[in-house]
Design a protein around this motif. Structure first.
Motif, PDB file in Angstrom:
ATOM      1  N   ARG A 360       0.807  -1.218   0.000  1.00  0.00           N
ATOM      2  CA  ARG A 360       0.000   0.000   0.000  1.00  0.00           C
ATOM      3  C   ARG A 360       0.844   1.275   0.000  1.00  0.00           C
ATOM      4  O   ARG A 360       0.483   2.257  -0.639  1.00  0.00           O
ATOM      5  N   ARG A 361       1.952   1.266   0.709  1.00  0.00           N
ATOM      6  CA  ARG A 361       2.785   2.472   0.752  1.00  0.00           C
ATOM      7  C   ARG A 361       3.376   2.784  -0.614  1.00  0.00           C
ATOM      8  O   ARG A 361       3.696   3.928  -0.929  1.00  0.00           O
ATOM      9  N   ARG A 362       3.547   1.741  -1.443  1.00  0.00           N
ATOM     10  CA  ARG A 362       4.140   1.927  -2.764  1.00  0.00           C
ATOM     11  C   ARG A 362       3.097   2.247  -3.837  1.00  0.00           C
ATOM     12  O   ARG A 362       3.441   2.630  -4.949  1.00  0.00           O
ATOM     13  N   LEU A 363       1.828   2.055  -3.494  1.00  0.00           N
ATOM     14  CA  LEU A 363       0.718   2.321  -4.412  1.00  0.00           C
ATOM     15  C   LEU A 363      -0.239   3.287  -3.732  1.00  0.00           C
ATOM     16  O   LEU A 363      -1.060   2.886  -2.906  1.00  0.00           O
ATOM     17  N   GLN A 364      -0.131   4.558  -4.045  1.00  0.00           N
ATOM     18  CA  GLN A 364      -0.908   5.578  -3.343  1.00  0.00           C
ATOM     19  C   GLN A 364      -1.973   6.199  -4.242  1.00  0.00           C
ATOM     20  O   GLN A 364      -1.851   6.202  -5.471  1.00  0.00           O
ATOM     21  N   HIS A 391       3.338   1.912   8.192  1.00  0.00           N
ATOM     22  CA  HIS A 391       4.430   1.472   7.325  1.00  0.00           C
ATOM     23  C   HIS A 391       5.834   1.761   7.867  1.00  0.00           C
ATOM     24  O   HIS A 391       6.800   1.146   7.423  1.00  0.00           O
ATOM     25  N   ALA A 438      -0.078  11.511   0.563  1.00  0.00           N
ATOM     26  CA  ALA A 438       0.386  10.437  -0.328  1.00  0.00           C
ATOM     27  C   ALA A 438       1.897  10.436  -0.472  1.00  0.00           C
ATOM     28  O   ALA A 438       2.540   9.383  -0.393  1.00  0.00           O
ATOM     29  N   LEU A 441       4.867   9.009   2.130  1.00  0.00           N
ATOM     30  CA  LEU A 441       5.258   7.601   2.178  1.00  0.00           C
ATOM     31  C   LEU A 441       6.254   7.232   1.078  1.00  0.00           C
ATOM     32  O   LEU A 441       6.692   6.088   1.007  1.00  0.00           O
ATOM     33  N   LYS A 442       6.573   8.201   0.206  1.00  0.00           N
ATOM     34  CA  LYS A 442       7.540   7.989  -0.870  1.00  0.00           C
ATOM     35  C   LYS A 442       7.183   6.761  -1.718  1.00  0.00           C
ATOM     36  O   LYS A 442       7.943   5.795  -1.819  1.00  0.00           O
ATOM     37  N   PRO A 443       6.019   6.829  -2.365  1.00  0.00           N
ATOM     38  CA  PRO A 443       5.540   5.677  -3.141  1.00  0.00           C
ATOM     39  C   PRO A 443       6.228   5.539  -4.488  1.00  0.00           C
ATOM     40  O   PRO A 443       7.011   6.410  -4.909  1.00  0.00           O
ATOM     41  N   ASP A 444       5.933   4.430  -5.181  1.00  0.00           N
ATOM     42  CA  ASP A 444       6.430   4.206  -6.541  1.00  0.00           C
ATOM     43  C   ASP A 444       5.393   4.626  -7.580  1.00  0.00           C
ATOM     44  O   ASP A 444       5.744   5.110  -8.647  1.00  0.00           O
ATOM     45  N   VAL A 446       1.567   6.624  -8.021  1.00  0.00           N
ATOM     46  CA  VAL A 446       0.502   7.444  -7.442  1.00  0.00           C
ATOM     47  C   VAL A 446      -0.589   7.610  -8.486  1.00  0.00           C
ATOM     48  O   VAL A 446      -0.318   8.028  -9.618  1.00  0.00           O
TER      49      VAL A 446
END
Length: 535
Positions: A360-364, A391, A438, A441-444, A446
Motif C-alpha cells: 500500500r505504501r508503494r501504491l498511493q 508502514h 500520499a 510515504l515515498k511511493p512508486d 501514485v
C-alpha cells in the motif's frame, strides 16, 4: 447591462477563525453588492476568503468561526438572524451549491429524497408532486437515466453526477440568489457548457441573481456580468467583466489572467520497465431490483488494458461516469474487478487485504474529494502522518513531525498548518494536504483522481511543477485522472480516452491532441480549447 435593484448588500464583512496558533483572519472587512438578475463572479486563489464570505452570509461557518459586519438581503440583516428566521430565507430565497458534493449529500438517503426535502419544506404539496419535480430537475441538470438514478445513493454516482444533484437541489425552489461555489469543478468540459447554459436560462427566466465563486476564469469571462477579485481576505479589484479582462489594474489580477498550465513531458523510452499493468480489467456493479424493476448489472469498466511504465504519466480523460475513476481504484485493488492486475511483475489480483498491506505504501491514491477523505477530527499533522504509523512504526514522534513539515513544504503549505483542522482550509489547500499525505510515504506509483480540480490556475501550475519534480527526483509513475484537458496536456506523456467504461482512443499526448482519430476525442478537445481560446 442595465442598472437593476441591489438585493444583497455586504459591508465591512469580517470572518475570523480561532485556531491553536491564534486567530486566522479569513475575510478582512470586504464590501460587495449583488444586483437582481446579474451574475457576480468572486475570484481569487485558494485561501482568498471567497467561499468563507458566502458561508458566513449563509450562517454556515464552522464552530470556531466568527462573523462581523453587515449582509442585508432586500434590506433585512442576515448577520445575527436567529436560525429559524434564517431558514425561511436560505434554501428558498438564497441557495448555495457547495464545492464538495459528497460531504453535502447524506450518504444514507437516496438522492431523490434529498432533492425533495427543500421542495416539501418550502412549497409543501404531496410526495408524488415532489417526486415529479425531482425527476424534472434531474433531467434539466443532465443526470442520465433519471427514473433509475432518483433512487440511487450518493456513492453510486460519479463526482460530476453528484455535483449535478447539488445543482438540482439548489434550483428546486427557484431562488432569488443562487450562490454557486465552484459549480463546474467536478464536471467534464462538455457538461460544463450544458450546466452553465442551464443556469443562464433559468437566471433569465426567473430574474435570479448568481454569485459565482470560481477559479476558472474562462467560465467567468463567458458567464459573469461583474467580477470581484479577492486575495488574502481582501478585495483587490472589482469591476465589469470586460474591464477586469481587458483593462486589469492590479498586478494580482494580471497574474491570475496569465496563469495557465504549461509545459510538455517527453514520452518514456519504449524499453522502460512496466510497473503497473491491467489486462482485460472489468468492473461490474449489481443494481438491486425494485417493486417494478428487475435486478441488473452495470458495467463501469469494460475490458480495459493499461501498462504504466516507470517514470511515465498516463492521463486518463473522459466525461463524468466514463469509468476512469473506477479503473484507478480497480488497479489499486480498492474495488473488486475481473481481469489480471500486475505490480512489478507480481500478480496482485487475488491478494487479500493482509497480503496487500505491505504494497500500500508503494501504491498511493489522491482522491477527487479531499474534504471527504480527510478526517474532520484529526489535525493536518495527524492526517498526513497516519500512514507512517502503519508502514514505518519505528519512527519517533519527532521524526514523524519532521517528515510532516517536509511534506507540507513540498506542497506549498506553511508547516504550522499541521496543527490545524481540515475545515479551516479552502478546497485547494485541502487538496494539497491530500497530496502531502500520499507523498510522505515515498511511493512508486501514485494515482491522482482529479488532483487539481479544486485548485485555481496559478496553484494548478505549482502542483504540476511539484509533481514533475517529485517524479524526476524519485522516478515516480503517475496515472492522472482528469476532465481538464489543459492539465492533462501539460503533465502527461501518454493519454487514454474513456467513454462508457471502454477505451475509445489512446496514444502519446502530442498525437492525441494534434491528430485525434475518434470523434468523441475531437469533441472533448474542441469543447475544452474553444473556451480557452475565447477566454
Amino acid at each position: 447591462m442595465t442598472t437593476s435593484e441591489t438585493i444583497l448588500t455586504v459591508r465591512n464583512l469580517k470572518v475570523d477563525f480561532t485556531t491553536p496558533d491564534g486567530m486566522v483572519n479569513a475575510v478582512k472587512g470586504i464590501d460587495l453588492d449583488v444586483r437582481q438578475g446579474e451574475t457576480l463572479a468572486v475570484v481569487g486563489e485558494s485561501g482568498s476568503g471567497k467561499s468563507q464570505t458566502m458561508m458566513g452570509i449563509m450562517g454556515l461557518l464552522a464552530s470556531n468561526g466568527v462573523i462581523n459586519g453587515s449582509a442585508k438581503y432586500r434590506g433585512r440583516e442576515l448577520i445575527g438572524l436567529p436560525v429559524d428566521e434564517l431558514n425561511t430565507i436560505r434554501g428558498a430565497k438564497i441557495t448555495m451549491i457547495f464545492q464538495e458534493p459528497m460531504t453535502s449529500l447524506d450518504p444514507l438517503y437516496r438522492i431523490g429524497a434529498q432533492i425533495a426535502e427543500p421542495i416539501l419544506h418550502h412549497r409543501g404539496g404531496s410526495k408524488s408532486e415532489a417526486r415529479a419535480r425531482v425527476l424534472e430537475l434531474l433531467k434539466l441538470v443532465g443526470i442520465p437515466d433519471p427514473e433509475r438514478r432518483i433512487d440511487s445513493y450518493p456513492h453510486e454516482l460519479s463526482g460530476g453526477q453528484r455535483q449535478r444533484v447539488m445543482i438540482a437541489m439548489a434550483l428546486a425552489n427557484e431562488p432569488d440568489i443562487l450562490i454557486a461555489d465552484e459549480p463546474t469543478t467536478a464536471l467534464d468540459v462538455t457538461i460544463q457548457a450544458q450546466i452553465l447554459d442551464l443556469l443562464k436560462s433559468l437566471q433569465q427566466r426567473f430574474g435570479m441573481a448568481v454569485v459565482l465563486i470560481t477559479h476558472d476564469l474562462g467560465v467567468v469571462r463567458h458567464f459573469a456580468d461583474r467580477v470581484t477579485v479577492m486575495r488574502r481576505g481582501e478585495v483587490v479589484e472589482a469591476g465589469t467583466t470586460e474591464d477586469i479582462f481587458e483593462r486589469p489594474q492590479a498586478d494580482y489580477t494580471k497574474m491570475l489572467l496569465d496563469a495557465e498550465p504549461s509545459g510538455h513531458k517527453p514520452p518514456v523510452a519504449d524499453g522502460t520497465p512496466v510497473v503497473l499493468s491491467g489486462q482485460n480489467v472489468t468492473v461490474d456493479y449489481d443494481i438491486p431490483g425494485g417493486f417494478l424493476s428487475k435486478a441488473s448489472v452495470f458495467r463501469a469498466v469494460d475490458g480495459v488494458n493499461i501498462n504504466l511504465r516507470q517514470g511515465q504519466t498516463i492521463g486518463i480523460v473522459g466525461e463524468s461516469g466514463s469509468g476512469k475513476s473506477t479503473l484507478g481504484r480497480a488497479l489499486l485493488r480498492l474495488t473488486n474487478a475481473k481481469g489480471r492486475i500486475t505490480f512489478e511483475k507480481r500478480e496482485i489480483t487475488g491478494l487479500d487485504r493482509k497480503a496487500m498491506r505491505p504494497l500500500r505504501r508503494r501504491l498511493q491514491l489522491v482522491f477527487q474529494d479531499p474534504y471527504g477523505s480527510l478526517s474532520p477530527r484529526q489535525t493536518v499533522g495527524e492526517i498526513i502522518t497516519e500512514g507512517l504509523f502503519v508502514h514505518e512504526p519505528q519512527l519517533s514522534r519527532a521524526e514523524r513531525d519532521k517528515r510532516a513539515i517536509e511534506a507540507l513544504k513540498e506542497v506549498g503549505l506553511d508547516p504550522a498548518a499541521r496543527n490545524r483542522y481540515p475545515h479551516e482550509f479552502s478546497g485547494g489547500q485541502r487538496q494539497r494536504i491530500a497530496i502531502a499525505r500520499a507523498i510522505i510515504l515515498k511511493p512508486d506509483v501514485v494515482i491522482l483522481d482529479e488532483p487539481t480540480s479544486a485548485l485555481d490556475r496559478s496553484v494548478q501550475g505549482q502542483v504540476i511543477d511539484l509533481l514533475r519534480e517529485l517524479q524526476k527526483t524519485h522516478g515516480l509513475s503517475y496515472i492522472f485522472i482528469s476532465h481538464d484537458l489543459s492539465v492533462i496536456k501539460a503533465i502527461s506523456d501518454y493519454v487514454i480516452v474513456m467513454k462508457d467504461g471502454k477505451i475509445v482512443e489512446e496514444g502519446e499526448t502530442d498525437a492525441i491532441f494534434n491528430a485525434p482519430s475518434a470523434d468523441y476525442t475531437k469533441t472533448l478537445i474542441k469543447s475544452a480549447f474553444t473556451a480557452d481560446v475565447a477566454a
